[in-house]
Design an enzyme around this catalytic site. Structure first.
Site, PDB file in Angstrom:
ATOM      1  N   ARG A 147       0.848  -1.190   0.000  1.00 57.47           N
ATOM      2  CA  ARG A 147       0.000   0.000   0.000  1.00 57.47           C
ATOM      3  C   ARG A 147       0.882   1.238   0.000  1.00 57.47           C
ATOM      4  NH1 ARG A 147      -3.944   2.107   4.842  1.00 57.47           N
ATOM      5  NH2 ARG A 147      -2.063   3.294   5.356  1.00 57.47           N
ATOM      6  N   TYR A 159      -2.934  11.578   6.356  1.00 54.68           N
ATOM      7  CA  TYR A 159      -3.307  10.257   6.856  1.00 54.68           C
ATOM      8  C   TYR A 159      -2.282   9.205   6.423  1.00 54.68           C
ATOM      9  CZ  TYR A 159      -5.237   5.624   6.881  1.00 54.68           C
ATOM     10  OH  TYR A 159      -5.366   4.269   7.052  1.00 54.68           O
ATOM     11  N   ASP A 212      -5.059   3.945  -0.020  1.00 52.39           N
ATOM     12  CA  ASP A 212      -6.175   4.250   0.879  1.00 52.39           C
ATOM     13  C   ASP A 212      -6.477   5.749   0.839  1.00 52.39           C
ATOM     14  OD1 ASP A 212      -8.088   4.356   2.836  1.00 52.39           O
ATOM     15  OD2 ASP A 212      -6.787   3.669   4.468  1.00 52.39           O
ATOM     16  N   HIS A 214      -9.106   6.934   2.516  1.00 50.56           N
ATOM     17  CA  HIS A 214      -9.672   7.133   3.846  1.00 50.56           C
ATOM     18  C   HIS A 214     -10.880   8.059   3.837  1.00 50.56           C
ATOM     19  CE1 HIS A 214      -9.096   6.760   8.315  1.00 50.56           C
ATOM     20  NE2 HIS A 214      -8.648   5.591   7.870  1.00 50.56           N
ATOM     21  N   GLU A 238      -8.882   1.898  -1.834  1.00 52.60           N
ATOM     22  CA  GLU A 238      -9.595   1.671  -0.574  1.00 52.60           C
ATOM     23  C   GLU A 238     -10.302   2.934  -0.079  1.00 52.60           C
ATOM     24  OE1 GLU A 238      -8.483   0.760   4.097  1.00 52.60           O
ATOM     25  OE2 GLU A 238      -7.016   0.285   2.546  1.00 52.60           O
ATOM     26  N   GLU A 264     -14.352  -1.136   6.397  1.00 49.35           N
ATOM     27  CA  GLU A 264     -13.734  -1.274   7.717  1.00 49.35           C
ATOM     28  C   GLU A 264     -14.558  -0.633   8.827  1.00 49.35           C
ATOM     29  OE1 GLU A 264     -10.357   2.056   8.302  1.00 49.35           O
ATOM     30  OE2 GLU A 264     -10.043   0.788   6.548  1.00 49.35           O
ATOM     31  N   ARG A 285     -14.012  -5.173   3.454  1.00 48.96           N
ATOM     32  CA  ARG A 285     -12.914  -5.020   4.406  1.00 48.96           C
ATOM     33  C   ARG A 285     -13.364  -5.015   5.868  1.00 48.96           C
ATOM     34  NH1 ARG A 285      -9.619  -1.492   4.977  1.00 48.96           N
ATOM     35  NH2 ARG A 285      -7.897  -2.946   5.215  1.00 48.96           N
ATOM     36  N   GLU A 341      -4.657  -6.974   5.135  1.00 46.10           N
ATOM     37  CA  GLU A 341      -3.815  -5.837   5.522  1.00 46.10           C
ATOM     38  C   GLU A 341      -2.887  -6.255   6.651  1.00 46.10           C
ATOM     39  OE1 GLU A 341      -4.316  -1.139   6.784  1.00 46.10           O
ATOM     40  OE2 GLU A 341      -5.981  -2.520   7.099  1.00 46.10           O
ATOM     41  N   TRP A 405     -12.386  11.953   8.618  1.00 45.42           N
ATOM     42  CA  TRP A 405     -11.032  11.477   8.873  1.00 45.42           C
ATOM     43  C   TRP A 405     -10.972   9.974   8.547  1.00 45.42           C
ATOM     44  CZ3 TRP A 405      -8.237   7.833  11.512  1.00 45.42           C
ATOM     45  CH2 TRP A 405      -6.835   8.003  11.467  1.00 45.42           C
TER      46      TRP A 405
END
Length: 405
Positions: A147, A159, A212, A214, A238, A264, A285, A341, A405
């Site tokens: 990643r 991030y 990612d 995020h 992601e 997630e 995920r 991950e 975030w």
């Protein structure tokens, strides 16, 4: 195999972890992870006040019934706190069942679907050159999937890129309140394609890359990003947009063929049902701790397989090693597993408390054949690391608007 006692431990070996220990009258015990980063004590209270009293005296073998008792048996269902509490109990009960059977958990889930579990590493850098040097290190260590995250020029923090800071605890200094970070989509877009263009120029197409976002982008911005990165052939993109409105992903999917990974922050199958059955994502995920444990993860994976969606469980360091080993048993036995991950197996302090025999070799984790989950928890060592209130950061746009975030 009646449940005699349930103990809850909160420790902080660099990160806060909530560990549950279910003990039977026969002396066999099982372990589970109930950590919700930044809201740890909410889960502890939920367990101590509302779950533990209901389970003493119940048969530890009745995993399905206990799962539904804790989910269906309350009017206020779902949510991260409830599902983390259910997850911890569920993991512990599966651990007990495996120990009684004398078999590793994956055997109770149907046996191996593969020899090892492919994982992806993180390469985080302050500059593109720095990130690519980290990629080279990952490749040298044997990882086949990496990643890529890079600091955004013009932003003080990004991030995934902490620089010299080892943990979000350190960002808070002596005031344990949420640190704040600034986000700029335009500055991000000025950097991100160059990151992958240089990565492919240096490493070719033999290594797989992920990235990612995020949830920083709006759906149309995510569509633009996915289309921009198509030629760099990512394994997946992601969390491009916030996951709450699943309709958003119809727009993203319409504009790009870059594979999408999401989930997630989801806590149940119902949170991701539409995404799966409409084939709007390619990887789901969810994490065992946040989505109701092994029992729930198995259901989600089976449902996803009908729609050709693979699993790629969340693996942040705020999930304890108990969740990590639970994922490994699920991953090695799940036919539609995609990738896991991986951010390491914990720091020195964590490994003093949580002990297991799984190991990494050439970008794959090899699962222990010890009965149950195959992990031990040192209660005495855990007492050395006292809980510290902590939070994940808060994100704001450059004009001060609160953002994702």
């Amino acid at each position: 195999m009646k449940i005699k006692d349930i103990k809850i431990f909160v420790s902080c070996p660099g990160r806060n972890f909530v560990t549950v220990k279910v003990i039977t009258e026969d002396g066999v015990y099982g372990l589970g992870d109930a950590t919700v980063n930044g809201r740890e004590m909410a889960v502890v209270t939920y367990l101590e006040e509302h779950v533990v009293p209901c389970l003493i005296g119940r048969d530890a073998h009745d995993i399905e019934d206990i799962w539904h008792y804790l989910y269906r048996g309350v009017y206020w269902r779902r949510g991260p706190i409830t599902m983390a509490a259910i997850a911890a109990i569920d993991m512990a009960l599966w651990d007990i069942k495996g120990k009684v059977a004398g078999l590793p958990l994956y055997q109770l889930l149907g046996g191996k679907s593969r020899t090892g579990v492919t994982v992806y590493a993180h390469a985080n850098g302050e500059t593109i050159s720095d990130t690519l040097d980290k990629v080279a290190e990952c490749i040298e260590q044997g990882f086949k999937v990496v990643r890529l995250q890079c600091a955004v020029p013009g932003l003080t923090e990004t991030y995934g890129v902490l620089g010299d800071k080892k943990d979000y605890f350190e960002l808070q200094g002596n005031r344990p309140l949420p640190p704040e970070q600034t986000w700029s989509t335009s500055k991000y877009f000025n950097m991100v394609e160059d990151l992958f263009e240089q990565a492919r120029a240096r490493f070719g197409y033999e290594i797989e890359f992920t990235h990612d976002v995020h949830s920083r982008l709006t759906p149309i911005e995510s569509a633009k990003l996915g289309k921009m990165l198509e030629k760099y052939n990512l394994l997946f993109l992601e969390d491009p947009s916030i996951a709450e409105n699943q309709e958003n992903y119809k727009l993203i999917r319409h504009h790009t063929t870059t594979p999408l990974a999401l989930g997630e922050t989801y806590n149940t199958l119902w949170d991701c049902k539409d995404l799966l059955q409409n084939q709007l994502i390619d990887y789901i995920r969810v994490a065992a701790t946040h989505a109701g444990g092994i029992t729930a993860m198995k259901r989600i994976a089976d449902f996803a397989s009908v729609f050709n969606v693979k699993t790629a469980p969340h693996g942040a360091p705020d999930l304890s090693p108990i969740c990590f080993v639970a994922h490994m048993h699920l991953n090695i036995s799940t036919p539609n597993f995609g990738i896991q991950e991986y951010v390491g197996m914990g720091n020195e302090e964590t490994l003093k408390i949580f002990k297991h025999e799984m190991y990494l070799e050439n970008g794959m984790i090899y699962v222990s054949d010890k009965p149950g989950l195959g992990i031990e928890f040192d209660e005495v060592a855990a007492e050395e690391y006292v809980y510290k209130r902590s939070y994940l950061p808060v994100s704001r746009l450059e004009d001060g608007t609160l953002w994702h975030w």
